[in-house]
Design a protein around this motif. Structure first.
Motif, PDB file in Angstrom:
ATOM      1  N   GLU A 166     -14.684   2.088   4.461  1.00 27.66           N
ATOM      2  CA  GLU A 166     -14.538   1.039   3.447  1.00 27.66           C
ATOM      3  C   GLU A 166     -13.246   1.225   2.652  1.00 27.66           C
ATOM      4  O   GLU A 166     -12.468   0.284   2.467  1.00 27.66           O
ATOM      5  N   SER A 167     -13.010   2.432   2.210  1.00 27.58           N
ATOM      6  CA  SER A 167     -11.799   2.736   1.459  1.00 27.58           C
ATOM      7  C   SER A 167     -10.561   2.552   2.328  1.00 27.58           C
ATOM      8  O   SER A 167      -9.553   1.974   1.894  1.00 27.58           O
ATOM      9  N   TYR A 168     -10.633   3.027   3.563  1.00 31.65           N
ATOM     10  CA  TYR A 168      -9.526   2.890   4.514  1.00 31.65           C
ATOM     11  C   TYR A 168      -9.173   1.419   4.722  1.00 31.65           C
ATOM     12  O   TYR A 168      -7.998   1.043   4.694  1.00 31.65           O
ATOM     13  N   GLU A 169     -10.179   0.587   4.910  1.00 36.63           N
ATOM     14  CA  GLU A 169      -9.932  -0.835   5.159  1.00 36.63           C
ATOM     15  C   GLU A 169      -9.323  -1.533   3.941  1.00 36.63           C
ATOM     16  O   GLU A 169      -8.471  -2.403   4.087  1.00 36.63           O
ATOM     17  N   LYS A 170      -9.764  -1.151   2.735  1.00 37.23           N
ATOM     18  CA  LYS A 170      -9.182  -1.730   1.524  1.00 37.23           C
ATOM     19  C   LYS A 170      -7.707  -1.379   1.418  1.00 37.23           C
ATOM     20  O   LYS A 170      -6.868  -2.230   1.125  1.00 37.23           O
ATOM     21  N   VAL A 171      -7.402  -0.099   1.636  1.00 37.55           N
ATOM     22  CA  VAL A 171      -6.022   0.364   1.540  1.00 37.55           C
ATOM     23  C   VAL A 171      -5.168  -0.305   2.617  1.00 37.55           C
ATOM     24  O   VAL A 171      -4.065  -0.787   2.343  1.00 37.55           O
ATOM     25  N   LEU A 172      -5.682  -0.367   3.820  1.00 36.97           N
ATOM     26  CA  LEU A 172      -4.948  -0.978   4.927  1.00 36.97           C
ATOM     27  C   LEU A 172      -4.678  -2.457   4.661  1.00 36.97           C
ATOM     28  O   LEU A 172      -3.554  -2.947   4.861  1.00 36.97           O
ATOM     29  N   ALA A 173      -5.679  -3.178   4.193  1.00 35.56           N
ATOM     30  CA  ALA A 173      -5.521  -4.612   3.928  1.00 35.56           C
ATOM     31  C   ALA A 173      -4.454  -4.847   2.852  1.00 35.56           C
ATOM     32  O   ALA A 173      -3.589  -5.721   3.006  1.00 35.56           O
ATOM     33  N   PHE A 174      -4.501  -4.075   1.778  1.00 29.46           N
ATOM     34  CA  PHE A 174      -3.515  -4.227   0.705  1.00 29.46           C
ATOM     35  C   PHE A 174      -2.118  -3.899   1.225  1.00 29.46           C
ATOM     36  O   PHE A 174      -1.159  -4.618   0.941  1.00 29.46           O
ATOM     37  N   ALA A 175      -2.017  -2.819   1.977  1.00 23.85           N
ATOM     38  CA  ALA A 175      -0.723  -2.367   2.492  1.00 23.85           C
ATOM     39  C   ALA A 175      -0.124  -3.409   3.443  1.00 23.85           C
ATOM     40  O   ALA A 175       1.076  -3.702   3.374  1.00 23.85           O
ATOM     41  N   GLU A 176      -0.944  -3.989   4.292  1.00 18.44           N
ATOM     42  CA  GLU A 176      -0.452  -5.017   5.219  1.00 18.44           C
ATOM     43  C   GLU A 176      -0.031  -6.265   4.445  1.00 18.44           C
ATOM     44  O   GLU A 176       1.007  -6.875   4.734  1.00 18.44           O
ATOM     45  N   GLU A 177      -0.838  -6.645   3.470  1.00 16.57           N
ATOM     46  CA  GLU A 177      -0.552  -7.845   2.672  1.00 16.57           C
ATOM     47  C   GLU A 177       0.778  -7.715   1.924  1.00 16.57           C
ATOM     48  O   GLU A 177       1.504  -8.699   1.732  1.00 16.57           O
ATOM     49  N   HIS A 178       1.115  -6.494   1.487  1.00 12.65           N
ATOM     50  CA  HIS A 178       2.315  -6.266   0.695  1.00 12.65           C
ATOM     51  C   HIS A 178       3.471  -5.674   1.500  1.00 12.65           C
ATOM     52  O   HIS A 178       4.490  -5.265   0.929  1.00 12.65           O
ATOM     53  N   GLY A 179       3.316  -5.626   2.809  1.00 12.51           N
ATOM     54  CA  GLY A 179       4.398  -5.154   3.681  1.00 12.51           C
ATOM     55  C   GLY A 179       4.771  -3.694   3.476  1.00 12.51           C
ATOM     56  O   GLY A 179       5.955  -3.333   3.565  1.00 12.51           O
ATOM     57  N   LEU A 180       3.786  -2.854   3.212  1.00 16.76           N
ATOM     58  CA  LEU A 180       4.062  -1.439   2.937  1.00 16.76           C
ATOM     59  C   LEU A 180       3.964  -0.542   4.172  1.00 16.76           C
ATOM     60  O   LEU A 180       4.322   0.627   4.095  1.00 16.76           O
ATOM     61  N   ILE A 181       3.511  -1.071   5.268  1.00 11.95           N
ATOM     62  CA  ILE A 181       3.316  -0.245   6.457  1.00 11.95           C
ATOM     63  C   ILE A 181       4.601  -0.239   7.290  1.00 11.95           C
ATOM     64  O   ILE A 181       5.138  -1.300   7.612  1.00 11.95           O
ATOM     65  N   ILE A 182       5.064   0.988   7.574  1.00 12.22           N
ATOM     66  CA  ILE A 182       6.254   1.132   8.409  1.00 12.22           C
ATOM     67  C   ILE A 182       5.846   1.734   9.742  1.00 12.22           C
ATOM     68  O   ILE A 182       4.918   2.526   9.818  1.00 12.22           O
ATOM     69  N   SER A 183       6.513   1.364  10.788  1.00 11.15           N
ATOM     70  CA  SER A 183       6.167   1.868  12.117  1.00 11.15           C
ATOM     71  C   SER A 183       6.920   3.127  12.436  1.00 11.15           C
ATOM     72  O   SER A 183       7.993   3.345  12.080  1.00 11.15           O
TER      73      SER A 183
END
Length: 183
Positions: A166-183
């Motif tokens: 649950e926590s992982y999915e919240k963090v992932l969703a926010f990060a994707e929404e705000h463009g914080l994930i780098i490959s």
């Protein structure tokens, strides 16, 4: 010089009488605070103590990110970006120490997700796109923390991942929404 590179010194130390070896060992241990903490945990603590450590750190991290306590406002200002970066670094240091002492991968992942979730929940405006240099620095730091956190999460057993899902999915969703994930 490393003891492993000097085999004569290593042999001499190993041939010391036990009483002298013990004195040397205690003197050497006292010079390394992290080693003292690790030995204390390994030799003198058990599962109950680990649970107490986990609860105490969770409480300290929650207090640290409490908006009224931190003084950081959810307002796009240079000082707030800088303060949140400092706060995240401080919390990350606390988690690093906990992991070095306890070697508990589950609680490390839990706490890394906890601080990211708290930062995203309390200060979402600070993660919006802007041209402020401090915001870019914060967002690059968080992106690196996300990558590390997700890697650690992925290495956990699937049953442990389920507990943090649950926590992982919240963090992932926010990060994707705000463009914080780098490959």
């Amino acid at each position: 010089m490393s003891l492993h590179k000097d085999s004569e010194l290593k042999a001499a130390v190993l041939n010391l009488p036990p009483k002298e070896k013990d004195k040397l060992l205690v003197r050497l241990i006292s010079k390394d605070k992290m080693l003292i903490k690790q030995l204390h945990f390994q030799l003198l603590e058990d599962e109950v103590d680990l649970e107490e450590r986990i609860n105490a750190l969770r409480e300290r991290l929650n207090e640290l990110f409490e908006p009224n306590r931190s003084g950081i406002k959810n307002v796009a200002m240079y000082s707030h970006y800088r303060a949140l970066t400092v706060l995240l670094r401080q919390a990350s240091g606390m988690i690093n120490e906990h992991e070095k002492v306890t070697k508990d991968k589950f609680s490390e992942s839990e706490f890394r997700l906890l601080i990211l979730e708290a930062a995203f929940e309390h200060y979402p405006i600070l993660f919006q796109k802007t041209y402020v240099a401090a915001a870019d620095k914060l967002q690059r730091y968080v992106a690196a923390r996300l990558k590390t956190t997700f890697n650690k999460y992925d290495k956990l057993h699937e049953d442990l991942q389920f507990d943090l899902k649950e926590s992982y999915e919240k963090v992932l969703a926010f990060a994707e929404e705000h463009g914080l994930i780098i490959s």
